[in-house]
Design a protein around this motif. Sequence first.
Motif, PDB file in Angstrom:
ATOM      1  N   PHE A 135       0.860  -1.181  -0.094  1.00 35.73           N
ATOM      2  CA  PHE A 135       0.120  -0.065  -0.004  1.00 35.73           C
ATOM      3  C   PHE A 135       0.869   1.325   0.160  1.00 35.73           C
ATOM      4  O   PHE A 135       0.499   2.110  -0.859  1.00 35.73           O
ATOM      5  N   LEU A 136       1.739   1.242   1.069  1.00 32.36           N
ATOM      6  CA  LEU A 136       2.815   2.543   1.030  1.00 32.36           C
ATOM      7  C   LEU A 136       3.383   2.625  -0.311  1.00 32.36           C
ATOM      8  O   LEU A 136       3.877   3.799  -0.751  1.00 32.36           O
ATOM      9  N   LEU A 137       3.988   1.549  -0.866  1.00 33.20           N
ATOM     10  CA  LEU A 137       4.674   1.874  -2.118  1.00 33.20           C
ATOM     11  C   LEU A 137       4.003   2.277  -3.152  1.00 33.20           C
ATOM     12  O   LEU A 137       4.457   2.998  -4.113  1.00 33.20           O
ATOM     13  N   GLY A 138       2.564   1.872  -3.172  1.00 37.78           N
ATOM     14  CA  GLY A 138       1.735   2.637  -4.300  1.00 37.78           C
ATOM     15  C   GLY A 138       1.460   4.251  -4.206  1.00 37.78           C
ATOM     16  O   GLY A 138       1.440   4.712  -5.041  1.00 37.78           O
ATOM     17  N   GLN A 139       1.328   4.320  -2.578  1.00 41.59           N
ATOM     18  CA  GLN A 139       1.243   5.844  -2.321  1.00 41.59           C
ATOM     19  C   GLN A 139       2.390   6.638  -2.644  1.00 41.59           C
ATOM     20  O   GLN A 139       2.345   7.869  -3.140  1.00 41.59           O
ATOM     21  N   LEU A 140       3.670   5.956  -2.636  1.00 40.02           N
ATOM     22  CA  LEU A 140       4.772   6.460  -2.980  1.00 40.02           C
ATOM     23  C   LEU A 140       4.883   7.000  -4.639  1.00 40.02           C
ATOM     24  O   LEU A 140       5.309   7.855  -5.036  1.00 40.02           O
ATOM     25  N   ARG A 141       4.732   5.838  -5.166  1.00 35.23           N
ATOM     26  CA  ARG A 141       4.534   5.933  -6.858  1.00 35.23           C
ATOM     27  C   ARG A 141       3.532   6.919  -7.146  1.00 35.23           C
ATOM     28  O   ARG A 141       3.610   7.954  -8.084  1.00 35.23           O
TER      29      ARG A 141
END
Length: 313
Positions: A135-141
């Motif tokens: 989830f956080l990786l998606g938020q970062l991208r």
Amino acid sequence: MGLHRGVKLRHVRAFLDVIDQGSISAAARGQGISQPALSKTLAELEAMLEVELLSREGRSVGLTPAGRAFRRHALQALQQLDTAVVAAQGGTSSDMLNVGLLPTVSGGIFPRAALEFAKDHPGLRMSMLTGPHGFLLGQLRDGRIDLMVGRMPAPEDMPGLRFDFLYHEEIVLVGRAGHPLAGASGAQVLQQAELILPTQKSIIRSTVDRFLLSAGITEPKMRFETVSLAPGLGLVESSDLLWFISRGVVRREIESGTLEVIDLGAPFLAGSVGLTMKQSTADRFEIGGLAEALRHQIMLSGLELPRERQLEP
């Protein structure tokens, strides 16, 4: 005594780059210059300020008390300079740093680092978001957060991102204090215990799965999955379940004696913790300031710091 007239922006940036990179050689490579040239620039800065800013141990460098103070104010000055440039060009700047936190850091080192960062950067605010790794990786991208603090992403997730290593952290097997399997051999524990495993999408699950397979456990007695402290702690405290989890998530419970680490004799159950950010935003001074606060808190906590910053393409 004010700023020496001979101090140029290149001196300040050279100093900040060396601290950010962790060594003079790494900073020189990043700037595309020779190590002697960068060393000369640093020597000029220290001579003009008449203080020693860096402590040198072999290839690695650290900050003296004077260097720490200089870095804090230099970061603020360059941040203000960046803001001035943006304003002059008719743009707007953000006074908010958006940080994504994985469970391994959210309740331990990070809050102390956030308080240090806030003290050193009074003009900045911080928004903190917690959640699972994917989830956080998606938020970062998507640009919804500026950086993610936690476990290193898988290699296939790294294109366009940069990972700055902070420390190694173990994955531990914990149970309630006085657990009946405390003191048993690792093989006996794994054969008898009912387990709580990290969730399938968590970054540490593959490490735990590989460890269990190497120990000959092809079908572990798994009843629950979580990497969240509240449910995991509640389950473990009320039963004989054992939980595979990053030490940082349960550090305070281990130190207080609420939970007990079951020794499996597996020192390779560990992974890298650090900062993940987009390559395009990695040079923001706010991120550098937070990284410095984290490294300071890691040093105070007794965790081992890397001798040289590690990057992923």
